[in-house]
Design an enzyme around this catalytic site. Structure first.
Site, PDB file in Angstrom:
ATOM      1  N   ASN A 141       0.820  -1.217   0.000  1.00  0.00           N
ATOM      2  CA  ASN A 141       0.000   0.000   0.000  1.00  0.00           C
ATOM      3  C   ASN A 141       0.851   1.264   0.000  1.00  0.00           C
ATOM      4  O   ASN A 141       1.983   1.214   0.476  1.00  0.00           O
ATOM      5  CB  ASN A 141      -0.890   0.001   1.257  1.00  0.00           C
ATOM      6  CG  ASN A 141      -2.148  -0.810   1.025  1.00  0.00           C
ATOM      7  OD1 ASN A 141      -2.810  -0.663   0.005  1.00  0.00           O
ATOM      8  ND2 ASN A 141      -2.480  -1.682   1.974  1.00  0.00           N
ATOM      9  N   HIS A 168      -8.154   1.582  -3.789  1.00  0.00           N
ATOM     10  CA  HIS A 168      -8.166   0.802  -2.551  1.00  0.00           C
ATOM     11  C   HIS A 168      -7.998   1.752  -1.369  1.00  0.00           C
ATOM     12  O   HIS A 168      -6.965   1.811  -0.733  1.00  0.00           O
ATOM     13  CB  HIS A 168      -7.030  -0.218  -2.600  1.00  0.00           C
ATOM     14  CG  HIS A 168      -7.043  -1.156  -1.432  1.00  0.00           C
ATOM     15  ND1 HIS A 168      -8.152  -1.826  -1.015  1.00  0.00           N
ATOM     16  CD2 HIS A 168      -6.041  -1.535  -0.598  1.00  0.00           C
ATOM     17  CE1 HIS A 168      -7.839  -2.570   0.020  1.00  0.00           C
ATOM     18  NE2 HIS A 168      -6.572  -2.414   0.301  1.00  0.00           N
TER      19      HIS A 168
END
Ligand code: APR
Length: 311
Positions: A120, A175
Site C-alpha cells: 500500500n 483501494h
C-alpha cells in the site's frame, strides 16, 4: 516442472500468502525478505507442514534475489504496514523506496514474470511497479478488489445468515476509504442485494466495507490485515497459473476504460496466463460514475505526491 512463485516480503502478508499457495499446491515458492534468517525459518516451518496436508511443492526462504530467477509470478508484499491513525497515503514515501528496490532487484532475473503488487498505497505502488519494471501493462496487476469484495460478501452473509457462496458483490475504485461498492450490481443467489436488505442495513455494510482495512488496523494496533489480503493474492495467482480467464476486481493499468488513463485503478479484470487479459466495462449510472470519479481523484492525488517526492 512446477511453476515458480516468488514472494518478496516474508512478513504477515507474505508468509500467509505462501501458506495459501502451498496448501493449494500452486507452485514452488521462494520467500524473500531483507531480514536474515526470518524467510528461511518460516519457509522451513511451512515445508515441514506440507506432509500433513499432502502438498508436494518446495518452499525456500532467502535473502538473495538470485534464488528468485525464472519466476512465473512475483508477488510484492514488502513494505511497512499501516499503524492506527495512519492512512495508506502516509505509507507512500517509505513503501515507494521498498517497491522500487524490489522491482529493480527481481525483474532482471525474471523478465517474463507477472508482477502482483500488494504493498500500500496499492494503486500507486502498482503504477510505480509498472513504470519501474518496463513490463507490458498486462503483466502488472494490483490486489485490492477481491479483498474489498470479500469483506462485503462476508458482511452480507453474516447479516442474512446465508452461505458466502451465495453472495456476489462488486467493489470498484481505488483501494481506500472512497472505494465504490456497487450495490446495484451485487446479488444474493441472483436476487438483487437492494431487495434483500433494508436501505439502512445496506448502507451500514457499505460503510463497514469501505473502512474494513481500518477496522482491523484499529483492533490489531501493530499492523494491518493479512489473512484476507493473502487469500485474495492466492486466488489471483491461481487464476493466472491455471489460465482460468477469471473475471475478478483488481487494480489494472487503464488507458481510456471508465474514462480514465495512465493510472492503476480497481476495475473488473479478466485474469489468465498472460496476466490481465482485459478490463471489463460495467455500465454505470450517474451516481456510480460520480463515486468512481471521486475515488479516481484520490488515486491521482497520491500519484501526484509520488511524482513530487521522486522529483
Ligand atoms: N525487501 C524485501 N523485504 C522487505 C523490504 C525490502 N526492501 N523492506 C521491508 N521488507 C519486509 C520486512 O522485513 C517485513 O518482513 O517486508 C515485510 C513486511 O511485513 P509486515 O511488516 O509483516 O507487513 P504486512 O502486514 O505483511 O504488510 C505488508 O502489504 O497489505 C500491505 O499495507 C500492507 O504495505 C503493507 C504490506
Amino acid at each position: 516442472m512446477r511453476p515458480k512463485i516468488t514472494i518478496i516480503g516474508a512478513g504477515f502478508t507474505g508468509s500467509t500468502t505462501a501458506h495459501w499457495l502451498a496448501a493449494q499446491e500452486l507452485g514452488d515458492i521462494v520467500l524473500l525478505d531483507v531480514m536474515e534468517g526470518m524467510p528461511q525459518g518460516k519457509s522451513l516451518d511451512l515445508q515441514e507442514a506440507l506432509p500433513i496436508i499432502s502438498s508436494d511443492v518446495s518452499v525456500r526462504g532467502t535473502n538473495d534475489y538470485l534464488d528468485t530467477a525464472g519466476s512465473d509470478i512475483i508477488v510484492i508484499t514488502a513494505g511497512a504496514a499501516r499503524k492506527p491513525g495512519m492512512s495508506r497515503e502516509d505509507l507512500l514515501n517509505t513503501n515507494a523506496a521498498i517497491v522500487r528496490s524490489a522491482v529493480d532487484s527481481s525483474v532482471p532475473h525474471s523478465p517474463n514474470a507477472v508482477l502482483v503488487v500488494l504493498t500500500n498505497p496499492l494503486d500507486t505502488m502498482a503504477y510505480l511497479a509498472y513504470r519501474r519494471s518496463g513490463f507490458p501493462k498486462a503483466r502488472v496487476v494490483g490486489q485490492a478488489g477481491i479483498l474489498d469484495s470479500a469483506r462485503m460478501r462476508a458482511f452480507v452473509a453474516m447479516e442474512l445468515g446465508v452461505s458466502v457462496e451465495n453472495v456476489h458483490t462488486y467493489v470498484m475504485g481505488g483501494h481506500g476509504d472512497e472505494m465504490v461498492p456497487l450495490t446495484r450490481h451485487s446479488n444474493v443467489a441472483g436476487v438483487p442485494l437492494l431487495e434483500m436488505l433494508a436501505p439502512d442495513r445496506l448502507q451500514a455494510i457499505v460503510e463497514r466495507t469501505r473502512k474494513g482495512g481500518g477496522e482491523i488496523v484499529n483492533l490489531l494496533k501493530t499492523g494491518s490485515a493479512y489473512f484476507a489480503p493473502a487469500a485474495a493474492v492466492a486466488q489471483m495467482v491461481s487464476a493466472i497459473l491455471k489460465d482460468k480467464h477469471l473475471i475478478v476486481p483488481c487494480s489494472a493499468m487503464l488507458e481510456g476504460e471508465y474514462g480514465l488513463r495512465d493510472m492503476f485503478f480497481g476495475v473488473p479484470t479478466q485474469l489468465g496466463r498472460s496476466g490481465v487479459e482485459r478490463v471489463v466495462e460495467v455500465p454505470l449510472d450517474e451516481v456510480e460514475k460520480q463515486a468512481l470519479a471521486a475515488s479516481a481523484a484520490l488515486v491521482r492525488e497520491s500519484l501526484a505526491t509520488l511524482e513530487r517526492l521522486s522529483a
